[in-house]
Design an enzyme around this catalytic site. Sequence first.
Site, PDB file in Angstrom:
ATOM      1  N   LYS A 183       0.830  -1.194   0.000  1.00 14.73           N
ATOM      2  CA  LYS A 183       0.000   0.000   0.000  1.00 14.73           C
ATOM      3  C   LYS A 183       0.870   1.252   0.000  1.00 14.73           C
ATOM      4  CE  LYS A 183      -3.751  -2.398   0.236  1.00 14.73           C
ATOM      5  NZ  LYS A 183      -4.688  -2.456  -0.904  1.00 14.73           N
ATOM      6  N   HIS A 321      -9.287  -9.109  -7.750  1.00 16.39           N
ATOM      7  CA  HIS A 321      -9.105  -8.683  -6.368  1.00 16.39           C
ATOM      8  C   HIS A 321      -9.630  -9.769  -5.436  1.00 16.39           C
ATOM      9  CE1 HIS A 321     -11.481  -7.140  -2.912  1.00 16.39           C
ATOM     10  NE2 HIS A 321     -10.405  -6.449  -2.644  1.00 16.39           N
TER      11      HIS A 321
END
Length: 388
Positions: A183, A321
């Site tokens: 991230k 995802h």
Amino acid sequence: MIIKELREVTVPLRGNISNALVNFSEHTVSLVAVVTDVVRNGRPVTGIAFDSIGRYAQGGLLRERFFPRLLAARPESLLDESGRRFDPAKVHACAMRNEKPGGHGDRAAAVAALELAFWDLNAKLDDEPAFQTISRAHGVSRVRDDVDVYAAGGYYYPGDPCAILRDELLRYRDMGFSAFKMKIGGADLAADVARVEAALEVAGDGSRLAVDANGRFSVDEAAAYAKAMAPFGLRWFEEACDPLDFDANRRFIEGYPGAVATGENLFSAADVRNLLRFGGMRADRDIFQMDAGLSYGLTEYGRILAEMDAHGYRRARLYPHGGHLINLHIAVGLQLGGCEAYPGVFQPFGGYCDECVAGDGRIAPSSAPGFGLERKPELREAIGRLLA
């Protein structure tokens, strides 16, 4: 064959992790069961699935709208021509009766969890892993029964961010993963650049590391990050801007030469069509991450694939995802480019069962009937509550 009962339990995610926008400690998942009157080994054959990871459960929607519609339907109206299996497309149509187009939201995940449970059920009725059922139903000839995989993690934790990130990716490497995603956007640019450099010490090369901003940036902020990230030659840069701002996505791509990824927050074929028309995506490098567990299940996912085919995008560009067993079966069954794994986060749903071992950057599902959720140790307690 009839549906005897439909069930849902809401299961909290474990852990306290954050990306650039969201803390996941309050998030939950709907675990769904379809109980039939078919009995094997003294137990009813039951399909089990869930929506996806990183959102909230939809128990209210399921119990108030979607379960009653299926239970009120004539049993034979939900079966395929053989009468031996359920037809997921008919299940989808029944669940969506009296629903307006558009306005997807949590409805898309609720219907997905329910429809995917029927795919698990059908595979169990045929005593085969779900990826085989999925391939046959979609007319797909499989070249391989494994797919490319990367380990997703690299969230924001208390403590030394670079040391924690290195240690996390080293654990994933020891598990057999050779590519990773982390991230960005939850710290300032300089701190995130330092974190990327720390991650590259483990990944070894930018082609084995992707970054994900979770839609955090304005166009100007994204441009600054694009300039800083471009020299690393990253595998991809994911969701720099709001995922529904297709013009912002196009403008970001114009200033970033590397691959970009998006799509996990698109819940229908119409959404994907607009991305393909207006988002600036490039067929030779960019990645699509639409998730059947967030987009009404495999019936709608088939329509999404048809949109991509019509616009000249290969299935090799799809990496769903989710990082869990259901999407592993979908990626293999539909021969997509690959999938992500959550080996260290988002338990009890993240990651795979013990038989699924990564090696040489690839992974295969187990031979368990259905999605094999019952083989995942972390899920046993929740499935036990669901079926009690």
